[in-house]
Design an enzyme around this catalytic site. Sequence first.
Site, mmCIF file in Angstrom:
data_model
loop_
_atom_site.group_PDB
_atom_site.id
_atom_site.type_symbol
_atom_site.label_atom_id
_atom_site.label_comp_id
_atom_site.label_asym_id
_atom_site.label_seq_id
_atom_site.Cartn_x
_atom_site.Cartn_y
_atom_site.Cartn_z
ATOM 1 C CE LYS A 231 -31.175 -44.348 76.951
ATOM 2 N NZ LYS A 231 -30.591 -43.283 77.460
ATOM 3 C CB SER B 86 -34.575 -38.443 81.018
ATOM 4 O OG SER B 86 -33.547 -37.584 81.018
ATOM 5 N N GLY C 20 -23.214 -30.253 72.429
ATOM 6 C CA GLY C 20 -23.613 -31.549 71.287
ATOM 7 C C GLY C 20 -24.835 -31.182 70.781
ATOM 8 C CD GLU D 151 -29.152 -30.956 70.415
ATOM 9 O OE1 GLU D 151 -29.027 -32.327 70.190
ATOM 10 O OE2 GLU D 151 -29.200 -29.973 69.558
ATOM 11 C CG ASP E 291 -26.338 -34.328 67.330
ATOM 12 O OD1 ASP E 291 -26.190 -34.058 68.693
ATOM 13 O OD2 ASP E 291 -27.205 -35.139 66.885
ATOM 14 C CB SER F 232 -20.376 -47.236 79.411
ATOM 15 O OG SER F 232 -20.406 -45.979 78.927
HETATM 16 C C1 LIG Z 1 -30.548 -41.974 77.419
HETATM 17 C C2 LIG Z 1 -30.836 -40.864 77.975
HETATM 18 C C3 LIG Z 1 -31.205 -39.752 77.353
HETATM 19 C C4 LIG Z 1 -31.363 -39.482 75.961
HETATM 20 O O1 LIG Z 1 -32.324 -40.409 75.531
HETATM 21 P P1 LIG Z 1 -32.310 -40.568 73.789
HETATM 22 O O2 LIG Z 1 -33.333 -41.576 73.461
HETATM 23 O O3 LIG Z 1 -30.886 -40.930 73.214
HETATM 24 O O4 LIG Z 1 -32.744 -39.341 73.250
HETATM 25 C C5 LIG Z 1 -31.747 -38.696 78.424
HETATM 26 N N1 LIG Z 1 -31.707 -38.960 79.654
HETATM 27 C C6 LIG Z 1 -31.139 -40.057 80.276
HETATM 28 C C7 LIG Z 1 -31.294 -39.962 81.641
HETATM 29 C C8 LIG Z 1 -30.881 -41.110 79.523
HETATM 30 O O5 LIG Z 1 -30.289 -42.236 79.920
#
Ligand SMILES: *Cc1c(COP(=O)(O)O)cnc(C)c1O
Length: 322
Positions: free
Chosen positions: A56, A307, A211, A207, A213, A81
Site C-alpha cells: 500500500k 501483499s 466476503g 478473496e 463480493d 485502521s
Molecule cells: C489492502 C490490502 C489488500 C487488498 O488490496 P485492495 O487494493 O483493497 O484489493 C491485500 N493485502 C494486504 C496486505 C492489504 O493491506
Amino acid sequence: MTTPQLPTFADVQSAADRLQGIAHRTPVLTSSTLNQQLGAEVFFKCENLQRIGAFKFRGAYNALSRLTPEQRRRGVVAFSSGNHAQAVALSGRLLDTPITVVMPADAPQIKQNATRGYGATVVLYDRLREDRQVVADALIQEKGLTLVPPFDHPHVIAGQGTAAKELLEDTGPLDMLFCPLGGGGLLAGTLLSVEALSPDCAAYGVEPLAGNDGQRSMETGSIVSIAPPTSIADGALSLALGQLTFPILQRVARGVLTVTDEELVQVMRWFGERMKLIVEPTGCLGAAGMLQNPDLVRGKRVGVILSGGNIDLSRYGELLAG
Ligand SMILES: *Cc1c(COP(=O)(O)O)cnc(C)c1O
C-alpha cells in the site's frame, strides 16, 4: 453518469518513476520444494518486505506525490485502521504533508501508535454511533483536506501496479498470476501490468470466501455490495469493488477465486516454516488460491503476490496454535 477515466499502463510506468529509490524493489523468492511438489515454477513477489510492510505504500506515495503544493500544504485525510493508514502516514512524512487518519476508537492500540509514529494525527470515532465518512467530510470541509481513498483512485491503482511490473520484469512473461483481492486496487494495477507485459497470462484475484463480493460481481456483471464479512483476512473485508477497479477486473481478470480462513492459516504456517517469511492472513490469499488449484498450475510459470506481513506476533502465534 459519466464514465470515469480509467488508469492505464502508462500511469503505472510514471508511478514507477516516482517510486524509484523510494519504495523498495522487493525480492522475488522461490521454493524448489514447492516447485517439485506442484510440477510448476512459482515466483513470490514479497511485498511483505515493502516499506510499512505492505504494497500500500506504493499507491499512497504515488497519490500524494501528485497533489498540488497547495493541496499538500493543507494536508490529506485517510480513513483506515490498517495498512493504508500507515502507508499514507509515511508518505506524508516523506513528502512534508500533514496527515490526518480517521480510525475507529476500538482500533488496536498498536495500529494507532504505528500511525502516530509516522507523524500523523489520529482522529478517533465511535464505530457504532458515527459514520466515518461524515467525520472525514467535516475535516475536508473545515480544513480543506484532500481525501486519499484506499483503492478506488487512479493514482492509487497505478502505484499498486508497480509491484507486478517489477515481478514481470524480473521473471519475464508468466502463464498465471494470483493476487489478493479486497477493493481491487492491487489487482487492477496488477492487471494493467499484466496486460502490457504478459498479455497471455491468466490473472486471478483471490478473496476470502466470507466476503466474496468480487466473485459475485464478476459473475453478475455489476458491482455487488455485501454486509460486513468476518474473516481473518482483515485487509480484504471491503464491501464492494470500486467504480474504477471493477471495469479493469472485468476487462483483464480471468476470474476470482475464494479461500477459507483455515486455508489461509495453513499457508501462513507454510510461509513461516518453509520460506522463513511472516505473511499476514490477507497476504496469503494469492498463494492459497494457487494451492487450491494444483491441476491448473501444473507445468506453468506462476506469479503470486504476497501483499503484506503486518500482524501482531501474539495474534500470529494464536492463529498458528489453532
Ligand atoms: C489492502 C490490502 C489488500 C487488498 O488490496 P485492495 O487494493 O483493497 O484489493 C491485500 N493485502 C494486504 C496486505 C492489504 O493491506
